[in-house]
Design an enzyme around this catalytic site. Sequence first.
Site, PDB file in Angstrom:
ATOM      1  N   ASP A   1       0.831  -1.205   0.000  1.00  0.00           N
ATOM      2  CA  ASP A   1       0.000   0.000   0.000  1.00  0.00           C
ATOM      3  C   ASP A   1       0.866   1.256   0.000  1.00  0.00           C
ATOM      4  O   ASP A   1       0.571   2.227  -0.701  1.00  0.00           O
ATOM      5  CB  ASP A   1      -0.914  -0.006   1.220  1.00  0.00           C
ATOM      6  CG  ASP A   1      -1.752   1.252   1.313  1.00  0.00           C
ATOM      7  OD1 ASP A   1      -2.629   1.443   0.453  1.00  0.00           O
ATOM      8  OD2 ASP A   1      -1.516   2.061   2.231  1.00  0.00           O
ATOM      9  N   HIS A   2       1.952   1.227   0.752  1.00  0.00           N
ATOM     10  CA  HIS A   2       2.826   2.388   0.822  1.00  0.00           C
ATOM     11  C   HIS A   2       3.693   2.541  -0.417  1.00  0.00           C
ATOM     12  O   HIS A   2       4.405   3.536  -0.555  1.00  0.00           O
ATOM     13  CB  HIS A   2       3.695   2.309   2.076  1.00  0.00           C
ATOM     14  CG  HIS A   2       2.924   2.552   3.339  1.00  0.00           C
ATOM     15  ND1 HIS A   2       3.519   2.774   4.560  1.00  0.00           N
ATOM     16  CD2 HIS A   2       1.588   2.609   3.574  1.00  0.00           C
ATOM     17  CE1 HIS A   2       2.591   2.943   5.487  1.00  0.00           C
ATOM     18  NE2 HIS A   2       1.406   2.852   4.912  1.00  0.00           N
ATOM     19  N   ASP A   3       3.633   1.577  -1.301  1.00  0.00           N
ATOM     20  CA  ASP A   3       4.274   1.710  -2.613  1.00  0.00           C
ATOM     21  C   ASP A   3       3.313   2.303  -3.632  1.00  0.00           C
ATOM     22  O   ASP A   3       3.744   2.843  -4.655  1.00  0.00           O
ATOM     23  CB  ASP A   3       4.753   0.339  -3.092  1.00  0.00           C
ATOM     24  CG  ASP A   3       5.574   0.396  -4.374  1.00  0.00           C
ATOM     25  OD1 ASP A   3       6.007   1.502  -4.745  1.00  0.00           O
ATOM     26  OD2 ASP A   3       5.767  -0.637  -5.005  1.00  0.00           O
TER      27      ASP A   3
ATOM     28  N   THR B   1       3.814   7.216  -7.159  1.00  0.00           N
ATOM     29  CA  THR B   1       3.511   6.619  -8.452  1.00  0.00           C
ATOM     30  C   THR B   1       2.498   5.503  -8.254  1.00  0.00           C
ATOM     31  O   THR B   1       2.464   4.855  -7.208  1.00  0.00           O
ATOM     32  CB  THR B   1       4.769   6.037  -9.106  1.00  0.00           C
ATOM     33  OG1 THR B   1       5.213   4.912  -8.347  1.00  0.00           O
ATOM     34  CG2 THR B   1       5.875   7.063  -9.171  1.00  0.00           C
TER      35      THR B   1
ATOM     36  N   PHE C   1       2.426   2.789  -9.972  1.00  0.00           N
ATOM     37  CA  PHE C   1       3.004   1.514 -10.374  1.00  0.00           C
ATOM     38  C   PHE C   1       3.612   0.804  -9.168  1.00  0.00           C
ATOM     39  O   PHE C   1       4.061   1.449  -8.209  1.00  0.00           O
ATOM     40  CB  PHE C   1       4.069   1.728 -11.452  1.00  0.00           C
ATOM     41  CG  PHE C   1       3.575   2.458 -12.658  1.00  0.00           C
ATOM     42  CD1 PHE C   1       2.768   1.815 -13.587  1.00  0.00           C
ATOM     43  CD2 PHE C   1       3.887   3.787 -12.871  1.00  0.00           C
ATOM     44  CE1 PHE C   1       2.295   2.487 -14.702  1.00  0.00           C
ATOM     45  CE2 PHE C   1       3.420   4.479 -13.978  1.00  0.00           C
ATOM     46  CZ  PHE C   1       2.615   3.810 -14.897  1.00  0.00           C
TER      47      PHE C   1
ATOM     48  N   SER D   1       8.724   2.232  -5.091  1.00  0.00           N
ATOM     49  CA  SER D   1       8.918   3.647  -4.770  1.00  0.00           C
ATOM     50  C   SER D   1       9.035   3.853  -3.268  1.00  0.00           C
ATOM     51  O   SER D   1       9.609   4.847  -2.819  1.00  0.00           O
ATOM     52  CB  SER D   1       7.758   4.482  -5.327  1.00  0.00           C
ATOM     53  OG  SER D   1       6.532   4.105  -4.731  1.00  0.00           O
TER      54      SER D   1
ATOM     55  N   GLU E   1       6.117   4.512  10.879  1.00  0.00           N
ATOM     56  CA  GLU E   1       4.775   4.488  11.457  1.00  0.00           C
ATOM     57  C   GLU E   1       4.622   3.423  12.535  1.00  0.00           C
ATOM     58  O   GLU E   1       3.986   3.642  13.551  1.00  0.00           O
ATOM     59  CB  GLU E   1       3.752   4.289  10.337  1.00  0.00           C
ATOM     60  CG  GLU E   1       2.359   4.715  10.714  1.00  0.00           C
ATOM     61  CD  GLU E   1       1.452   4.814   9.503  1.00  0.00           C
ATOM     62  OE1 GLU E   1       0.899   3.765   9.099  1.00  0.00           O
ATOM     63  OE2 GLU E   1       1.324   5.921   8.950  1.00  0.00           O
TER      64      GLU E   1
ATOM     65  N   HIS F   1      -6.954  -3.197   7.521  1.00  0.00           N
ATOM     66  CA  HIS F   1      -7.099  -2.786   8.921  1.00  0.00           C
ATOM     67  C   HIS F   1      -7.862  -3.824   9.738  1.00  0.00           C
ATOM     68  O   HIS F   1      -7.758  -3.843  10.964  1.00  0.00           O
ATOM     69  CB  HIS F   1      -7.812  -1.436   8.992  1.00  0.00           C
ATOM     70  CG  HIS F   1      -7.038  -0.332   8.348  1.00  0.00           C
ATOM     71  ND1 HIS F   1      -7.600   0.874   7.973  1.00  0.00           N
ATOM     72  CD2 HIS F   1      -5.730  -0.249   7.987  1.00  0.00           C
ATOM     73  CE1 HIS F   1      -6.686   1.643   7.428  1.00  0.00           C
ATOM     74  NE2 HIS F   1      -5.539   0.985   7.421  1.00  0.00           N
TER      75      HIS F   1
END
Length: 1285
Positions: free
Chosen positions: A719-721, A803, A805, A809, A877, A973
């Site tokens: 998700d963080h990508d 991004t 994709f 990242s 986080e 979650h």
Amino acid sequence: MNLYLLLLVIATSSWQFVAGLECPVECTCDKKGLVVDCSSSGLTRIPKNISRNVRSLVIRNNRIHKLKRSDLEGFNQLETLVLTHNKIKIIEENVLDHLPELKRLSLAHNELVYIPPLCSDSRPLASLNLKRNHIQFIDEQVLRYFPDLTQLDFSHNRIQSLRTKLFDNLPALSHAHLHSNPWHCDCRASKVKALLQKVKWEKKVYCTNPVELRHQALDEVDDSALTCARPAEESWTGEEIKLTCAKNSSSKLVVWMYENVEVDSSSLDGYEIHDTVITVPRKTNVNFMTCTYDFDHIPHHRRLRQSQHQGNGSPQFTYKPRDNSFREGSEVKVNCEVMGNPKPTINWYHNGKRFISSRKRQLGLSNNVLRIYPFLEEDSGRYTCEAVNSVGKVRHAFSLDLISSVPPNIYEGPQSVSQNLGGSVVFVCKANGNPVPDYTWSFDGSTIGHIKGRFMVSDDGTELRISNIEKKDEGYYSCMAGNPVGAMSADAKLTVIGGETRKAAAPQIDEELLRAIAQKARQNVENAVEKTRKQLTQDKVTNTNDLKRLFRFSTPKQAVELSKAREIYEESVRLVREHVEKGLILNVDELHPKNVSYESVLHVTHVQALMGLSGCHTGQYKNPCTDTCFHHRYRSFDGQCNNKNKPMTGVSLMPLRRLLKPVYENGFNTPVGWEKGRLYNGYPLPNVREVSRQLVATENITPHSKLSSMVMQWGQFVDHDLTHTVTALSRHSYATGAFCNRTCENLDPCFNIPLSPNDPRVKSGSAKYPCIEFERSAAVCGSGETSLVFNRVTYREQMNALTSFLDASNVYGSNEVQAQELRDTYNNNGMLRFDITSEAGKEYLPFEKDSNMDCRRNFSEENPIRCFLAGDLRANEQLALAATHTIFIREHNRIAKKLKSMNGNWDGEIIYHETRKIVGAMMQHITYKHWMPIIFGGQAQMNKFVGTYQGYDPDVDASVTNAFATAAFRFGHTIINPSLFRLGNDFMPIKEGHIALHKAFFTPELVLTQGGVDPLLRGLFASPLKHPMPTQLLNMELIEKLFMKGHEVSLDLAVMNIQRSRDHGLPSYTEYRKFCNLPVPVQWEDMKGYIKDDMIIQKLRGLYGVPQNIDLWVGGIVEEKLENGLFGPTFACIIGEQFRKIRDGDRFWYEKDGVFTPEQLREIKKITLARLFCDNGDNIDRIQKDVFMYPGMDKENYGTCQETEMMNLRAWSKCCDNVCPTMLDRILRSRHRGSRLHGCNQNGIWRPEGAKWIPQNEICTECVCQGSRVWCSTKEDCSDNRSPF
């Protein structure tokens, strides 16, 4: 009648047939044959069957070698001829004689050496472009017959001198570009200097010879230094005098001058020239005779200087860069040249920090040349060039500053007038600005061209003249002045006297009121943001809630400015409503953008004015993707150029994609639930905190029997990508300045959640404030692919800072600046930066050093540390996420070291990009082959919703959807445990024990002080996942203790999710079921087919009243799950659609043919997350093969690392020796031309950067949008070969 129709059809068909013959198959033509484009067609000559009526002919990027007069015969109406990017070496003399109307000629980017006379009589040529050829000689007559010539470009050639009479008789010449030639600054150059003092030029002209003037700007050289030589010898023979000119070994043909004019053009008669000797009549005044010469070979000044250095010695500067200033977005080139023996090594520093060659800052010629593109605010500062050898070291510092640009300010605007029928009127609009603004006129929102019937705009755009006024001309006329940094509008009303009366106009909003409103809106937003910034300075960050807010100021500055502009725009519109008696009230069933209209209050010209005044015309820089070699091989950091046809698809800092059109209360920007007491389908929307407490929260959890906690953690990492929605920068209301959590009013950006009297927090007295704080997501002005100057008020969109994709990242960053911060710039080894290592000698993430981000939760703690720095700002986080990030920096560096050992000839740039490519493929493989089948409940169900890979499809938009980012992918979650397990090597809890989730937020020091990453990783793969049961959704750590800090009101994750979906205007759960072709409930009984628990249906009914009101996230998590899956069919539809497009729309997808060799792909498919943990953990030696499956607590259930398959990197040995020129440290480096996303505004039409077009009613003109400006001549203002010039 039938016969007549038949004849008409035959005639029409015949005409179309004939017209078709006039457009060659290699070309494209407009309907009238006036514009013909034969670009990139492999032509070796100009086609014969082109319409002779053509006005604009473009034959760019072909293979034409010679231009003959006969090629152009018959084109009597041709006004623009573009022959750039061919192979033309020869043009015949007087080649333009057959083109009596030619105004623009471009022969740039060819191989011309000599330019002969171009015509034998006068021609109306206005622009001549000979840029980037091999020109050494230009005939004296070339410009003789062009009295109207205004623009001339001889730059980037091999010109040492020009004939002294070349520039005579050019009264109209205003722009001349002569730079980047090896000029010989002798007496002939005085005419060039004189020209430069009269006209505008792009870059300075520098002298190459003589040596004593080398590198001096010609316009700064004293006239007395521009001399030619006196003859070396004189001898008399009868009636003749022989003069000899001294000549050195590197000179070629001697040029004799008489009275500073070449003798063949002077008044001198009876002379003869033999090499270095001239014979003249005895009566000649030899005092007027001088000579000069050009050079056979011009050695590069760097090599020339180094050749003069003898013996050993410490470095010495032969050329030092000077302080300079540049405009934002420009290209900067800096030379720093040294000599010394041994040859010195050159290092570069920016503000004291060393950097190496990168895509943003390219170093060439053994680091002698620094190129920066685009030059932005963060690039300004103090630069140091350091030269070092074994004898010594020298340093030279200089400054590169940003020239501040000024947005337009209209100081003389159009005035409202009344005029009789048949009369005429002139509107005037004049503005200041830097760069000089361009003007666009419109009437009631419709653009007025420069010449449009009775309407005429002056050449400079400052005047609009309307002749023979008719009644229909009555209305509002708007002038927009724009430049690359802003725009400003002013309007006036024309009232026509006589004729029928027009319909009464809507209530008026004048220009003065609009300007005052925009100024007040900017002040409101800026003040609110600044208050928040001051409150969150480092000495006031005392808890994790403040820390998360401070993260907003760590997002890229571009994202901050883009979102701030939209906030100012929306605040402006809100203020407009305060000044208008009529509000905007719509029924619920009218909540659809096409029904909306602030135009009932705001005229379209007013909308445009507010867009400009707020700053909503700016956007992100756009890469033209001209470096085809690099972009064929590697991804850009921000996602640009992945899709060659639509290069902004999936790019960072762009709006989230919509599956369904948004639902806002006012159809513009206010969420549902904004207006308290409003009914939806007959019922009020429930307080989201009550939905959380009554439906979502659970104190009990059930462990999953088959899956490990790694399923959850990998989901968060993915998700963080893919997604990061930028939140509002301010915690203060724009309208009142009130602190968001001190009031429960809905005032942008505050959208707080009131706490009811029976809320446990209120009852316990722990609630310090009456509501849970919630700031809205930052809005973005627009995508930039079409128009950013909308013809109507547009609904609010949210920005994805990453991004879209799956490209790692989160490891490498989503922009060039971020990526460079993460790289090891002290060693050219392609590795990622780290500061400390573990006891096992393995890297930890580097510490964040250069901003106010600080991860200390308690300032009294001993040895507090700063945040870890990773490709995603959220790496700190929680502890398990930080551990996962650590594994990937270690994996990158592990691979980089191996590639370096196998390929000794690779430099750091190649190693870095090849490693990044491999790591990105690893993430794709693990996600799609190992993780996704689990969350969908098996490969068969995954195939049903995602499908199998059929290859790359450039028509697929891979952008992340709002529904995916805001609701569906937040299913994760529901599978979070209330504690993070921490297990030692014996698979037992470490001495510090497991850690409650609320204590694991933003505590990177615990990674370093309590066992490193290994206990956290074992706690993920050797503990069970929380089972997402419909009655056990979110644990209390997320509901009551999210970012908890004693006295403050902690957050509630369920509340955040539901409120965020309303903030983003997501339609209801039932609307998405309809989108997914699933049964749509009308009554509560209809839901029993996919919600099995009657108690849940009853709770939904009590909260929402009707199924049509259910929030998407709520409906999605209570649905019956797919068999063995972790979510129901609605989320499966949304998630499946997203992952299918992420895969199919990615040109660099790891399974796409050609991305990897078959041998490399076989090795990548061996990768498992288990192997990564074995290779990069400190001491992980036992692990299950599939870390997503839970084998139980017994250590013996876990195999050894030797049992996991390893990837063999031998497939990358010497795989990539043929690298792109832009990645080599050589003079051959592409200039990465970019632009601003906002493009150009020409005649009211917004065009993206790089667009080319023929303006309406101006057939002779061909225009291109380049550098956010419109260029309508054959002058080439950049080397981007997409330009038609």
